[in-house]
Motif scaffolding. Structure first.
Motif, PDB file in Angstrom:
ATOM      1  N   GLN A 114       0.794  -1.224   0.000  1.00  0.00           N
ATOM      2  CA  GLN A 114       0.000   0.000   0.000  1.00  0.00           C
ATOM      3  C   GLN A 114       0.830   1.281   0.000  1.00  0.00           C
ATOM      4  O   GLN A 114       0.273   2.362  -0.157  1.00  0.00           O
ATOM      5  CB  GLN A 114      -0.950  -0.011   1.202  1.00  0.00           C
ATOM      6  CG  GLN A 114      -2.006  -1.102   1.078  1.00  0.00           C
ATOM      7  CD  GLN A 114      -2.877  -1.202   2.311  1.00  0.00           C
ATOM      8  OE1 GLN A 114      -2.497  -1.838   3.282  1.00  0.00           O
ATOM      9  NE2 GLN A 114      -4.039  -0.580   2.289  1.00  0.00           N
ATOM     10  N   HIS A 139       1.197  -9.001   4.713  1.00  0.00           N
ATOM     11  CA  HIS A 139       0.007  -8.129   4.735  1.00  0.00           C
ATOM     12  C   HIS A 139      -0.769  -8.358   3.432  1.00  0.00           C
ATOM     13  O   HIS A 139      -0.664  -7.571   2.493  1.00  0.00           O
ATOM     14  CB  HIS A 139       0.444  -6.673   4.883  1.00  0.00           C
ATOM     15  CG  HIS A 139      -0.655  -5.745   5.330  1.00  0.00           C
ATOM     16  ND1 HIS A 139      -0.559  -4.952   6.454  1.00  0.00           N
ATOM     17  CD2 HIS A 139      -1.881  -5.483   4.809  1.00  0.00           C
ATOM     18  CE1 HIS A 139      -1.674  -4.235   6.595  1.00  0.00           C
ATOM     19  NE2 HIS A 139      -2.489  -4.530   5.601  1.00  0.00           N
ATOM     20  N   GLU A 168      -3.899  -9.256  10.199  1.00  0.00           N
ATOM     21  CA  GLU A 168      -5.292  -9.661   9.976  1.00  0.00           C
ATOM     22  C   GLU A 168      -5.417 -10.944   9.143  1.00  0.00           C
ATOM     23  O   GLU A 168      -6.007 -10.938   8.054  1.00  0.00           O
ATOM     24  CB  GLU A 168      -6.068  -8.540   9.275  1.00  0.00           C
ATOM     25  CG  GLU A 168      -6.057  -7.224  10.008  1.00  0.00           C
ATOM     26  CD  GLU A 168      -6.998  -6.189   9.398  1.00  0.00           C
ATOM     27  OE1 GLU A 168      -7.516  -6.411   8.303  1.00  0.00           O
ATOM     28  OE2 GLU A 168      -7.210  -5.147  10.036  1.00  0.00           O
ATOM     29  N   ARG A 206     -17.353   4.343   4.221  1.00  0.00           N
ATOM     30  CA  ARG A 206     -16.866   2.965   4.304  1.00  0.00           C
ATOM     31  C   ARG A 206     -17.984   2.000   4.684  1.00  0.00           C
ATOM     32  O   ARG A 206     -17.858   0.793   4.526  1.00  0.00           O
ATOM     33  CB  ARG A 206     -15.705   2.882   5.314  1.00  0.00           C
ATOM     34  CG  ARG A 206     -14.919   1.572   5.304  1.00  0.00           C
ATOM     35  CD  ARG A 206     -14.297   1.350   3.943  1.00  0.00           C
ATOM     36  NE  ARG A 206     -13.494   0.135   3.858  1.00  0.00           N
ATOM     37  CZ  ARG A 206     -13.989  -1.080   3.603  1.00  0.00           C
ATOM     38  NH1 ARG A 206     -15.292  -1.268   3.480  1.00  0.00           N
ATOM     39  NH2 ARG A 206     -13.160  -2.119   3.495  1.00  0.00           N
ATOM     40  N   GLU A 220      -3.950  -0.520  14.394  1.00  0.00           N
ATOM     41  CA  GLU A 220      -4.712   0.212  13.371  1.00  0.00           C
ATOM     42  C   GLU A 220      -6.008   0.675  13.999  1.00  0.00           C
ATOM     43  O   GLU A 220      -6.679  -0.089  14.696  1.00  0.00           O
ATOM     44  CB  GLU A 220      -5.081  -0.665  12.155  1.00  0.00           C
ATOM     45  CG  GLU A 220      -3.990  -0.902  11.173  1.00  0.00           C
ATOM     46  CD  GLU A 220      -4.448  -1.700   9.944  1.00  0.00           C
ATOM     47  OE1 GLU A 220      -5.582  -1.521   9.481  1.00  0.00           O
ATOM     48  OE2 GLU A 220      -3.633  -2.518   9.469  1.00  0.00           O
ATOM     49  N   SER A 254      -5.542   1.409  -1.320  1.00  0.00           N
ATOM     50  CA  SER A 254      -6.226   0.488  -0.433  1.00  0.00           C
ATOM     51  C   SER A 254      -7.017  -0.608  -1.142  1.00  0.00           C
ATOM     52  O   SER A 254      -8.240  -0.558  -1.206  1.00  0.00           O
ATOM     53  CB  SER A 254      -7.137   1.293   0.485  1.00  0.00           C
ATOM     54  OG  SER A 254      -7.120   0.715   1.751  1.00  0.00           O
ATOM     55  N   TYR A 290      -7.310   7.927   4.524  1.00  0.00           N
ATOM     56  CA  TYR A 290      -7.161   7.657   5.959  1.00  0.00           C
ATOM     57  C   TYR A 290      -6.013   8.431   6.602  1.00  0.00           C
ATOM     58  O   TYR A 290      -5.830   8.369   7.809  1.00  0.00           O
ATOM     59  CB  TYR A 290      -6.831   6.180   6.177  1.00  0.00           C
ATOM     60  CG  TYR A 290      -7.973   5.204   6.058  1.00  0.00           C
ATOM     61  CD1 TYR A 290      -8.664   4.779   7.196  1.00  0.00           C
ATOM     62  CD2 TYR A 290      -8.349   4.672   4.832  1.00  0.00           C
ATOM     63  CE1 TYR A 290      -9.685   3.852   7.107  1.00  0.00           C
ATOM     64  CE2 TYR A 290      -9.382   3.741   4.738  1.00  0.00           C
ATOM     65  CZ  TYR A 290     -10.047   3.336   5.878  1.00  0.00           C
ATOM     66  OH  TYR A 290     -11.067   2.411   5.794  1.00  0.00           O
TER      67      TYR A 290
HETATM   68  C1  BGP Z   1      -7.314  -3.051   7.393  1.00  0.00           C
HETATM   69  C2  BGP Z   1      -6.072  -3.395   6.602  1.00  0.00           C
HETATM   70  C3  BGP Z   1      -5.417  -2.223   5.953  1.00  0.00           C
HETATM   71  C4  BGP Z   1      -6.346  -1.133   5.462  1.00  0.00           C
HETATM   72  C5  BGP Z   1      -7.487  -0.858   6.437  1.00  0.00           C
HETATM   73  C6  BGP Z   1      -8.566   0.061   5.905  1.00  0.00           C
HETATM   74  O1  BGP Z   1      -8.170  -4.147   7.407  1.00  0.00           O
HETATM   75  O2  BGP Z   1      -5.118  -4.006   7.441  1.00  0.00           O
HETATM   76  O3  BGP Z   1      -4.575  -2.742   4.946  1.00  0.00           O
HETATM   77  O4  BGP Z   1      -6.718  -1.325   4.178  1.00  0.00           O
HETATM   78  O5  BGP Z   1      -8.102  -2.039   6.854  1.00  0.00           O
HETATM   79  O6  BGP Z   1      -9.493  -0.641   5.133  1.00  0.00           O
HETATM   80  P1  BGP Z   1      -9.936  -0.232   3.688  1.00  0.00           P
HETATM   81  O7  BGP Z   1      -8.703   0.244   3.031  1.00  0.00           O
HETATM   82  O8  BGP Z   1     -10.482  -1.451   3.067  1.00  0.00           O
HETATM   83  O9  BGP Z   1     -10.952   0.842   3.864  1.00  0.00           O
END
Ligand code: BGP
Length: 458
Positions: free
Chosen positions: A18, A120, A165, A334, A363, A419, A428
């Motif tokens: 990313q 990741h 995750e 989201r 996170e 992302s 973000y």
């Molecule tokens: C988590 C991941 C990240 C990031 C974040 C935000 O699950 O570890 O990599 O992507 O979510 O989610 P998204 O980008 O899908 O909105």
């Protein structure tokens, strides 16, 4: 003022795919994202793929300066497996070694604690072609990759993580079609989950042999499962949801074994993975030193309203329905519920049920579309992000007061990042990325975060 414990880690997290990008001469191989974007670019928001990132590969010197300006005393990223080992024959990419050494040296020189994750969501394509984590051979390959990372970069890294995750590549890759290989195959999903747990424990075993001074953990996205009501069927539904969503990785990682109730369900549906006693022993013997916990949203569930279709491929939703709670607070961009109290519940859960193991938030954050509409005098005034962090930190603070062993808070993310399928839809970052020029502009939240870190509280 809410003060946090001494030496609290403040910072942010990102991942290799990313944030790094790909460049001529970097000798990086394709991972599943590069490949998937090549064959189905229309799946990705605005058809922007993984080669378009903030390019920390090029800009790490000045980006690390920006980390300082935004209050980082710690930073988490990952190593790209397909960059370090671009070919099937396991030959190391010296260009990658040099890049990571320079990047990590700069971070350490600035006095920032370095947290490195090994995986990741980014399987090298040459391994995915052979089944990825479904294939037992990948366990050996992952173990070798982990060992090489510990040996090459051990002197720079303060804390290691084996996975970010892991439930996500299981669910999204083998049940929900959000990640490549987009299969719907519950038997494979269980095998991938089990093999991933073995990989994590096997890496920890290698780590221990090297007697490094650092610690090793795993990052889990905990989504506490809340029942719709105190009705016993709702409560039962939430317990089962908790088994799949949280305990499936938390228990083997911290306790070294799977919950019996989960094994019973897996057996009942004839989904038991191929495993050996040796593998179970590796999991038993190699639990984590600490946990990284990603928290975005809770999981609200209710008893099933209709009988499940016995012929449909198995999913945990066989046992519960998602409960769309009226009046919940939501991030509309989201679609995720905002429920800061869950952080406190996580604190209690870890303290009571997981030996009060050391952990940190790795996170937490809010992704917002079209943030440029909040620009004032050249800077994005993202007060909603500051509010989001404050509301979560209040509950974290309460949990810490009551004795949970939490040592830090890292937001998602540092600079706006690419992302996955959402590409740049939701931003973000504490720092804005101009996609045209690569310019970085600190947002209001970035300055707020600097104060937070300087004062060790707010
Ligand atoms: C988590 C991941 C990240 C990031 C974040 C935000 O699950 O570890 O990599 O992507 O979510 O989610 P998204 O980008 O899908 O909105």
């Amino acid at each position: 003022m809410l003060k946090f414990p001494d030496k609290f880690f403040w910072g942010s997290a990102t991942s290799a795919t990313q944030s790094e990008g790909s460049f001529t001469g970097d000798n990086k191989a394709y991972n599943i994202w590069d490949y998937w974007f090549e064959i189905e670019p229309y799946k990705f928001h605005n058809e922007i793929g993984p080669s378009k990132t903030s390019s920390i590969y090029k800009y790490f010197e000045s980006d690390v300066e920006l980390m300082k300006k935004t209050g980082h005393n710690s930073f988490r990223t990952s190593i790209s497996w397909s960059r370090l080992f671009p070919t099937k024959d396991g030959k190391i990419n010296e260009t990658a070694v040099e890049f990571y050494k320079n990047y990590f040296t700069k971070i350490k020189k600035e006095g920032i604690a370095l947290f490195i994750n090994l995986y990741h969501f980014d399987m090298p394509m040459y391994l995915q072609e052979q089944g990825g984590f479904e294939n037992k051979e990948t366990i050996t390959r992952y173990k070798d990759y982990a060992k090489a990372c510990f040996e090459f970069f051990g002197e720079y890294v303060d804390r290691w993580f084996t996975f970010n995750e892991p439930i996500v590549h299981v669910e999204c890759g083998y049940l929900n079609t959000y990640h490549y290989p987009m299969e719907v195959d519950p038997k494979k999903a269980v095998q991938v989950a089990f093999n991933t747990a073995v990989c994590s424990a096997a890496a920890i075993k290698e780590f221990r042999k090297l007697k490094l001074k650092s610690k090793i953990g795993i990052i889990l996205n905990l989504t506490p499962a809340y029942p719709r009501s105190s009705n016993k069927e709702d409560i039962k539904a939430a317990k089962i949801a908790e088994l799949f969503a949280n305990k499936s990785f938390l228990d083997p990682a911290v306790i070294g074994a799977y919950p019996k109730e989960l094994i019973d369900i897996i057996k009942k549906h004839d989904l038991m993975p191929v495993y050996s006693e040796d593998e179970l022993e590796i999991i038993r013997q190699n639990t984590v030193d600490f946990l990284g916990i990603n928290y975005y949203q809770p999981l609200r569930v209710k008893a099933k309203e209709c009988m499940p279709n016995e012929n449909a491929p198995f999913s945990p939703l066989y046992y519960y329905d998602i409960y769309d709670m009226p009046g919940k607070k939501i991030n509309p961009y989201r679609g995720w519920e905002i429920y800061p109290q869950a952080i406190y519940d996580i604190c209690v859960n870890i303290r009571k049920n997981y030996n009060n193991i050391e952990w940190l938030i790795t996170e937490n954050g809010i992704g917002v579309e079209n943030e440029s509409k909040f620009r004032k005098d050249g800077k994005i005034e993202d007060d909603y992000r500051i509010e989001f962090m404050k509301s979560h930190l209040k509950y974290l603070h309460k949990g810490i007061q009551e004795g949970t062993n939490c040592i830090g808070y890292q937001v998602w993310t540092f600079i706006d990042c690419w992302s996955w399928l959402n590409s740049y839809k939701n931003r973000y970052g504490l720092v804005e990325l101009d996609l045209e020029t690569d310019e970085r502009i600190i947002k209001k939240s970035g300055y707020w975060f600097k104060n937070l870190s300087d004062n060790n509280g707010f």
